[in-house]
Design a protein around this motif. Sequence first.
Motif, short mmCIF file in Angstrom:
data_model
loop_
_atom_site.label_atom_id
_atom_site.label_comp_id
_atom_site.label_asym_id
_atom_site.label_seq_id
_atom_site.Cartn_x
_atom_site.Cartn_y
_atom_site.Cartn_z
N THR A 152 0.83 -1.22 0.00
CA THR A 152 0.00 0.00 0.00
C THR A 152 0.86 1.26 0.00
O THR A 152 0.41 2.33 -0.43
CB THR A 152 -0.91 0.04 1.24
OG1 THR A 152 -0.11 -0.07 2.42
CG2 THR A 152 -1.93 -1.10 1.18
N GLN A 153 2.09 1.17 0.48
CA GLN A 153 2.96 2.35 0.56
C GLN A 153 4.29 2.08 -0.12
O GLN A 153 4.82 0.96 -0.06
CB GLN A 153 3.20 2.74 2.02
CG GLN A 153 1.93 3.12 2.79
CD GLN A 153 2.22 3.53 4.22
OE1 GLN A 153 3.25 4.16 4.48
NE2 GLN A 153 1.33 3.17 5.14
N SER A 154 4.85 3.14 -0.75
CA SER A 154 6.14 2.99 -1.44
C SER A 154 7.25 2.70 -0.45
O SER A 154 8.21 1.97 -0.76
CB SER A 154 6.45 4.27 -2.22
OG SER A 154 6.53 5.40 -1.34
N GLY A 155 7.14 3.20 0.78
CA GLY A 155 8.16 2.93 1.80
C GLY A 155 8.22 1.46 2.18
O GLY A 155 9.31 0.91 2.41
N HIS A 156 7.05 0.83 2.23
CA HIS A 156 7.02 -0.60 2.54
C HIS A 156 7.66 -1.39 1.41
O HIS A 156 8.35 -2.41 1.66
CB HIS A 156 5.57 -1.06 2.74
CG HIS A 156 4.93 -0.45 3.97
ND1 HIS A 156 3.58 -0.59 4.24
CD2 HIS A 156 5.45 0.30 4.99
CE1 HIS A 156 3.30 0.04 5.36
NE2 HIS A 156 4.42 0.59 5.82
N LEU A 157 7.42 -0.98 0.15
CA LEU A 157 8.04 -1.66 -0.99
C LEU A 157 9.57 -1.55 -0.93
O LEU A 157 10.28 -2.55 -1.14
CB LEU A 157 7.51 -1.07 -2.30
CG LEU A 157 8.21 -1.54 -3.58
CD1 LEU A 157 8.09 -3.05 -3.74
CD2 LEU A 157 7.65 -0.82 -4.81
N LYS A 158 10.06 -0.36 -0.65
CA LYS A 158 11.52 -0.17 -0.57
C LYS A 158 12.13 -1.04 0.54
O LYS A 158 13.20 -1.63 0.38
CB LYS A 158 11.84 1.31 -0.31
CG LYS A 158 11.53 2.22 -1.48
CD LYS A 158 11.79 3.68 -1.11
CE LYS A 158 11.43 4.59 -2.29
NZ LYS A 158 11.60 6.02 -1.92
N LYS A 159 11.43 -1.10 1.67
CA LYS A 159 11.93 -1.93 2.78
C LYS A 159 11.94 -3.41 2.40
O LYS A 159 12.89 -4.15 2.72
CB LYS A 159 11.03 -1.69 3.99
CG LYS A 159 11.55 -2.34 5.26
CD LYS A 159 10.66 -1.95 6.44
CE LYS A 159 11.17 -2.59 7.73
NZ LYS A 159 10.32 -2.23 8.90
N HIS A 160 10.88 -3.84 1.68
CA HIS A 160 10.80 -5.22 1.23
C HIS A 160 11.95 -5.57 0.28
O HIS A 160 12.60 -6.62 0.42
CB HIS A 160 9.46 -5.46 0.54
CG HIS A 160 9.40 -6.71 -0.28
ND1 HIS A 160 9.26 -7.98 0.26
CD2 HIS A 160 9.49 -6.89 -1.64
CE1 HIS A 160 9.26 -8.89 -0.69
NE2 HIS A 160 9.39 -8.25 -1.88
N VAL A 161 12.20 -4.70 -0.70
CA VAL A 161 13.28 -4.96 -1.67
C VAL A 161 14.62 -5.01 -0.96
O VAL A 161 15.47 -5.86 -1.27
CB VAL A 161 13.27 -3.88 -2.78
CG1 VAL A 161 14.50 -4.01 -3.66
CG2 VAL A 161 12.00 -3.99 -3.61
N LYS A 162 14.82 -4.15 -0.01
CA LYS A 162 16.10 -4.08 0.69
C LYS A 162 16.35 -5.33 1.54
O LYS A 162 17.47 -5.86 1.59
CB LYS A 162 16.12 -2.84 1.56
CG LYS A 162 17.44 -2.60 2.27
CD LYS A 162 17.41 -1.31 3.07
CE LYS A 162 18.73 -1.08 3.79
NZ LYS A 162 18.70 0.18 4.58
N ASN A 163 15.29 -5.85 2.19
CA ASN A 163 15.48 -6.98 3.10
C ASN A 163 15.41 -8.34 2.39
O ASN A 163 16.15 -9.27 2.73
CB ASN A 163 14.41 -6.94 4.21
CG ASN A 163 14.59 -5.73 5.12
OD1 ASN A 163 15.71 -5.22 5.27
ND2 ASN A 163 13.50 -5.28 5.73
N VAL A 164 14.50 -8.46 1.40
CA VAL A 164 14.26 -9.77 0.78
C VAL A 164 15.10 -9.96 -0.48
O VAL A 164 15.67 -11.03 -0.71
CB VAL A 164 12.76 -9.94 0.46
CG1 VAL A 164 12.51 -11.28 -0.25
CG2 VAL A 164 11.91 -9.83 1.71
N HIS A 165 15.21 -8.92 -1.29
CA HIS A 165 15.88 -9.06 -2.58
C HIS A 165 17.22 -8.31 -2.60
O HIS A 165 17.64 -7.86 -3.66
CB HIS A 165 14.98 -8.53 -3.71
CG HIS A 165 13.64 -9.17 -3.75
ND1 HIS A 165 13.44 -10.49 -4.18
CD2 HIS A 165 12.39 -8.70 -3.42
CE1 HIS A 165 12.16 -10.79 -4.12
NE2 HIS A 165 11.49 -9.71 -3.65
N LYS A 166 17.87 -8.21 -1.46
CA LYS A 166 19.10 -7.42 -1.41
C LYS A 166 20.20 -8.00 -2.28
O LYS A 166 21.11 -7.29 -2.72
CB LYS A 166 19.57 -7.30 0.03
CG LYS A 166 19.85 -8.63 0.72
CD LYS A 166 20.25 -8.39 2.16
CE LYS A 166 20.46 -9.71 2.90
NZ LYS A 166 20.83 -9.50 4.32
#
Length: 601
Positions: free
Chosen positions: A585-599
Motif C-alpha cells: 500500500t505504501q512505497s516505503g514498505h516496498l523499498k523496505k521489502h526490496v532491501k530486506n528480501v531481494h538485497k
Amino acid sequence: MNSSEERHTNRPKRHRCQQCDKAFATPKSLEIHQRVHTGEKPYSCQQCGKSFSQSAHLRGHQRIHTGEKPYWCDQCGNSFSDSNVYRRHQRIHTGEKPYHCDQCGKSFRHSHAYTQHLRIHTGERPYHCDQCGMSFNYSHAYRRHQRIHTGEKPYHCDQCGKSFRNSHAYREHQRIHTGEKPYWCDQCGMTFATPKSLEVHQRVHTGEKPYSCQQCDKAFTTRQSLEVHQRVHTGEKPYSCQQCGKSFSQSDHLTRHRRIHTGEKPYSCQQCDKAFATRKSLEIHQRVHTGEKPYSCQQCGKSFTQSAHLTGHQRIHTGEKPYSCQQCGKSFSQSSHLTGHQRIHTGERPYCCDQCGKSFSDSKAYRQHQRIHTGEKPYHCDQCGMSFNYSHAYREHQRIHTGEKPYWCDRCKTNFSRASSLKRHRLHTGRRPFSCTFCGKNFPDSKGLSRHGRVHRNGRIHICSQCGKGFVYRFSLTKHLQMVHGRVKPFVCQICSKGFFTKKDVEAHIWVHTGEKPFHCNLCEKRFKRRVELNVHLRWHNGEKRHWCPYCGKGFLDFNNLKRHKYIHTGEKPHSCPHCSKNFTQSGHLKKHVKNVHKDD
C-alpha cells in the motif's frame, strides 16, 4: 501731462450724452463720442478700406502703410507713428504716473489703464455679448471674446500654419519657433517666453498666492487657476468634445483630449524621436535624458521630475487624502486614483484596444496591453541584457543583481525581493480567507481561489490518453505524462546525481546535503525543508483536519495520509515488487521489502 491735456482736464464738462449720461468739455468731443452709439465711422482708408470714427485715428492708421514714425525718443531711440503713444512712452523714462485712484492709491501712466482699473472698484462691465450674455471690463477683451462665436483667427503663423484669435498669443507662439525666452528670473536664472510667466514663476520663490477661494480657502498663484478651481465646487464643464460628448473644465484639457481622436502628437524629442501630445509631456520626458529631478522633498530629500509627483509624495508624510469617493466614502491621496476608483462604480472602460477589442478602465493598463501586440519591451537591463514589458518587472529583476530584499515579515524577519513573495510567506499564520462558493474549499490567496474556480467552471477538460485521468490545466497534464508515464526526471542533483520531476523538488533535495531547514514554526520552533510541510504542521497546532475519509469519516491533516488510509477500505496495493509480484500500500514498505528480501538481486 501736457498743457493741452491740462486745459481739457480743468474745463467744466457741460455737454452730456443723452444715451449714457457721459459728460464732455466740448461739443466736438460729444459728437465724436456719439459715434460709439451710432456706429458711424466716416473716415476710411483708401488702401485697405478700414474705417474710423475720428480723423486722427485714420492718420495714425495710414502710417502703418507708409511706415512713417515721426516721433523719436531721445533717451532710447524708439520711434512712434502716433504722438499720444510717444507721450505715454516718455513716462517710462520719467516715471510719471499722473492718474491716481482715490480708493486704493494706485497710480497709472495712462488714462485708459486708470479707467479700466476703476472698474475693479465699481464692478462695471460695460461690454456685453449679445450671443451668450457675458460681460467684460475691457473692449479688447470683448472683441477677443467675439471671435469665439465667429471662429475668426486673424493671426497666422507662417512656419506651422497655426492661427490665433489675438496678437498677444501669436507673438508668444512665435517664440516656440525662435526659442526666444527674453524674461529671466533673478533668483534662479530660469528664462521665460512671456513676462506673465516670469511673474507667476517668481511666486514660487516668494510663496505668494494672492487668489483665494471663498468656499474652501484654498489659495492660488494666478486668477486663472482660481477660476478653474472654482469649477470643482460648481461642477461646471464648459468645454465639450464634438466627437464623443465628453466635457472638461479647462480648454487645454479638451485640446489634449481631441488628440486621442486625431492621434496627433506634435511635440517630438530630438534625442530619441519619441512624440508627445503636449509640450509639457515633452519637457517632462526630456528629463529622462538629462537626469534632471528639480522637485525635492524637504523631509526625506527624495527628488522628482514632476511637481505633481512631489505633491503626491508629500502626502505620504502628512497622511492627507483629499479626494473622496461620493458613493463609498473611500479617500485617495491623488485625484487620478479617485478617477480610476470611480470607474469601479460606473463600470466605465474608456480605453479600447483596436486590435483585439479589449477595454480598460486605466490608461496605463491600456498602454501596457498594447505591448502584447507590438512586442515592445522598453525596459532593458544593462547587466544581463534582458528586456521587460513593464517597469515593475524590470525593478524586481534588478534586485537579482543588487541582492536587495526590501520586504520583510514582521513575525519571523525573513526578507523578500517581491511584495507578492511576502504575501505568500504570511501563509504560515494558517489563515485561508478566500472560500469557494461552490464547494467551500478555502485558499490563502485570491490567485489560488481563481485557479480552483476553473474546476467548477470548465471541469477537468485535459484528459490523459494513457490512463484517462483528467486535469484542469494543460501544463498539469504535460507534467503528469512526464512523471507518471514517461518517468522522465529532467532535474538532477549536482551533488549525488539523483533525478527529480520538478525544479522545486531538486531545490528541496539539496537541503538534505546542506542540512538547511529554512521554514520554521513560530509556535514550537520546529523546522522544515518545504513550506508545504510547515503548512501541514501548522494544521496540527490548529487542530485543522481538511481531508476526510468518505468511508469511515476519519479526518487527516494531509491529503497523502488520507490517500494511504483509503487503501485499507479499498484493499488497493498500488506498489508492486519488480522481483516477486508482491504488492504494497505504501512505497516505503516496498523499498523496505526490496532491501530486506531481494538485497542480493
